[in-house]
Write a protein that holds these residues in place. Sequence first.
Motif, PDB file in Angstrom:
ATOM      1  N   ILE A   5       0.845  -1.200   0.000  1.00 22.68           N
ATOM      2  CA  ILE A   5       0.000   0.000   0.000  1.00 22.68           C
ATOM      3  C   ILE A   5       0.879   1.248   0.000  1.00 22.68           C
ATOM      4  N   ASN A   6       1.854   1.291   0.904  1.00 19.56           N
ATOM      5  CA  ASN A   6       2.702   2.470   1.029  1.00 19.56           C
ATOM      6  C   ASN A   6       3.522   2.726  -0.233  1.00 19.56           C
ATOM      7  N   GLU A   7       4.025   1.655  -0.841  1.00 17.98           N
ATOM      8  CA  GLU A   7       4.890   1.811  -2.007  1.00 17.98           C
ATOM      9  C   GLU A   7       4.116   2.116  -3.286  1.00 17.98           C
ATOM     10  N   ILE A   8       2.935   1.519  -3.434  1.00 20.75           N
ATOM     11  CA  ILE A   8       2.180   1.658  -4.685  1.00 20.75           C
ATOM     12  C   ILE A   8       1.138   2.774  -4.618  1.00 20.75           C
ATOM     13  N   TRP A   9       0.418   2.844  -3.499  1.00 21.21           N
ATOM     14  CA  TRP A   9      -0.646   3.847  -3.375  1.00 21.21           C
ATOM     15  C   TRP A   9      -0.184   5.106  -2.623  1.00 21.21           C
ATOM     16  N   GLY A  10       0.839   4.959  -1.806  1.00 20.12           N
ATOM     17  CA  GLY A  10       1.347   6.103  -1.058  1.00 20.12           C
ATOM     18  C   GLY A  10       0.923   6.068   0.401  1.00 20.12           C
ATOM     19  N   PHE A  11       1.688   6.746   1.234  1.00 19.40           N
ATOM     20  CA  PHE A  11       1.437   6.730   2.679  1.00 19.40           C
ATOM     21  C   PHE A  11       0.116   7.395   3.061  1.00 19.40           C
TER      22      PHE A  11
ATOM     23  N   ASP B 180      -7.515  -1.554   2.517  1.00 21.56           N
ATOM     24  CA  ASP B 180      -6.259  -2.193   2.142  1.00 21.56           C
ATOM     25  C   ASP B 180      -6.476  -3.514   1.396  1.00 21.56           C
ATOM     26  N   ARG B 181      -7.728  -3.987   1.339  1.00 22.41           N
ATOM     27  CA  ARG B 181      -8.001  -5.204   0.581  1.00 22.41           C
ATOM     28  C   ARG B 181      -7.909  -4.983  -0.927  1.00 22.41           C
ATOM     29  N   VAL B 182      -7.741  -3.712  -1.328  1.00 20.11           N
ATOM     30  CA  VAL B 182      -7.549  -3.415  -2.745  1.00 20.11           C
ATOM     31  C   VAL B 182      -6.304  -4.144  -3.264  1.00 20.11           C
ATOM     32  N   VAL B 183      -5.321  -4.349  -2.379  1.00 15.12           N
ATOM     33  CA  VAL B 183      -4.108  -5.082  -2.768  1.00 15.12           C
ATOM     34  C   VAL B 183      -4.470  -6.495  -3.210  1.00 15.12           C
ATOM     35  N   ASP B 184      -5.316  -7.160  -2.427  1.00 14.70           N
ATOM     36  CA  ASP B 184      -5.717  -8.526  -2.752  1.00 14.70           C
ATOM     37  C   ASP B 184      -6.455  -8.585  -4.081  1.00 14.70           C
ATOM     38  N   THR B 185      -7.282  -7.572  -4.332  1.00 18.48           N
ATOM     39  CA  THR B 185      -8.065  -7.532  -5.570  1.00 18.48           C
ATOM     40  C   THR B 185      -7.153  -7.374  -6.778  1.00 18.48           C
ATOM     41  N   ILE B 186      -6.195  -6.446  -6.680  1.00 17.86           N
ATOM     42  CA  ILE B 186      -5.272  -6.212  -7.793  1.00 17.86           C
ATOM     43  C   ILE B 186      -4.413  -7.451  -8.054  1.00 17.86           C
ATOM     44  N   ILE B 187      -3.929  -8.071  -6.983  1.00 18.99           N
ATOM     45  CA  ILE B 187      -3.092  -9.259  -7.141  1.00 18.99           C
ATOM     46  C   ILE B 187      -3.891 -10.409  -7.740  1.00 18.99           C
ATOM     47  N   LYS B 188      -5.150 -10.536  -7.357  1.00 18.51           N
ATOM     48  CA  LYS B 188      -6.004 -11.583  -7.932  1.00 18.51           C
ATOM     49  C   LYS B 188      -6.144 -11.389  -9.438  1.00 18.51           C
ATOM     50  N   ARG B 189      -6.369 -10.137  -9.865  1.00 17.21           N
ATOM     51  CA  ARG B 189      -6.471  -9.838 -11.297  1.00 17.21           C
ATOM     52  C   ARG B 189      -5.148 -10.083 -12.008  1.00 17.21           C
ATOM     53  N   LEU B 190      -4.055  -9.693 -11.360  1.00 15.90           N
ATOM     54  CA  LEU B 190      -2.735  -9.876 -11.949  1.00 15.90           C
ATOM     55  C   LEU B 190      -2.417 -11.352 -12.144  1.00 15.90           C
ATOM     56  N   ARG B 191      -2.709 -12.158 -11.136  1.00 15.33           N
ATOM     57  CA  ARG B 191      -2.463 -13.595 -11.243  1.00 15.33           C
ATOM     58  C   ARG B 191      -3.238 -14.203 -12.409  1.00 15.33           C
ATOM     59  N   LYS B 192      -4.476 -13.782 -12.568  1.00 10.35           N
ATOM     60  CA  LYS B 192      -5.292 -14.317 -13.660  1.00 10.35           C
ATOM     61  C   LYS B 192      -4.646 -14.022 -15.008  1.00 10.35           C
ATOM     62  N   LYS B 193      -4.097 -12.827 -15.164  1.00  8.43           N
ATOM     63  CA  LYS B 193      -3.470 -12.448 -16.424  1.00  8.43           C
ATOM     64  C   LYS B 193      -2.138 -13.175 -16.632  1.00  8.43           C
TER      65      LYS B 193
END
Length: 220
Positions: free
Chosen positions: A172-178, A184-197
């Motif tokens: 979160i801190n590195e990608i979205w900023g402090f 913070d579950r947005v991380v899980d959502t993005i990673i789920k989409r990334l894995r699918k691709k």
Amino acid sequence: MKKILIVEDEINLAASIQLFLKNQNFEILVVHDGKEAIDKFYNENLDLVLLDINLPNITGWDICNEIRSNSNIPVIMMTARDNEFDELKGLELGADDYITKPINLKILLARIKRILKIDDKSIYYHNGLRFDSRTLEITVNGEKIDLSPKESQILEYFIRNKGFVLSREKLINEIWGFDYAGDDRVVDTIIKRLRKKMGIFSERIKTLRGIGYSYDENKA
């Protein structure tokens, strides 16, 4: 994907170079004589030519001269000869580089990347997965797949920190900023989409329950 023409009458050598460069995510065409080389030059949209000197029908010198008279595409001369005269002749005809046999494939790759201005810092490739952070694109088994900006940022951060455990908070801190105040579950959502691709390479992103994620490039 850059398209390279290999002009080499030694069939085994041509096949070895073709396989090596194909695994580095180049599109490869192979011909074994000078006439075929000229035909490919005029009928294909090439990015670079690897050109042997001693060829049937038309010599490498003549092919280089023909190419340079009509195009500025890069040419790397390949030959068993290693005397200064041959090197100077190739360069005078307009060749961009010169490599002697037996060919060191890693050195050849480095020269190709230099000539084509391929920046290793922006392109990641490992065992079939290619990621270009400039174009926000991954290539899986030769298929190009577009990533969203956030998917690309997370994948790039994983690759730069491969082997390390990355907590959800760290991502979160590195990608979205402090100052990010969202869920913070947005991380899980993005990673789920990334894995699918990522398809068969999805297992490279490992979930460590209660801890975070890590990237293991040896998976798949």
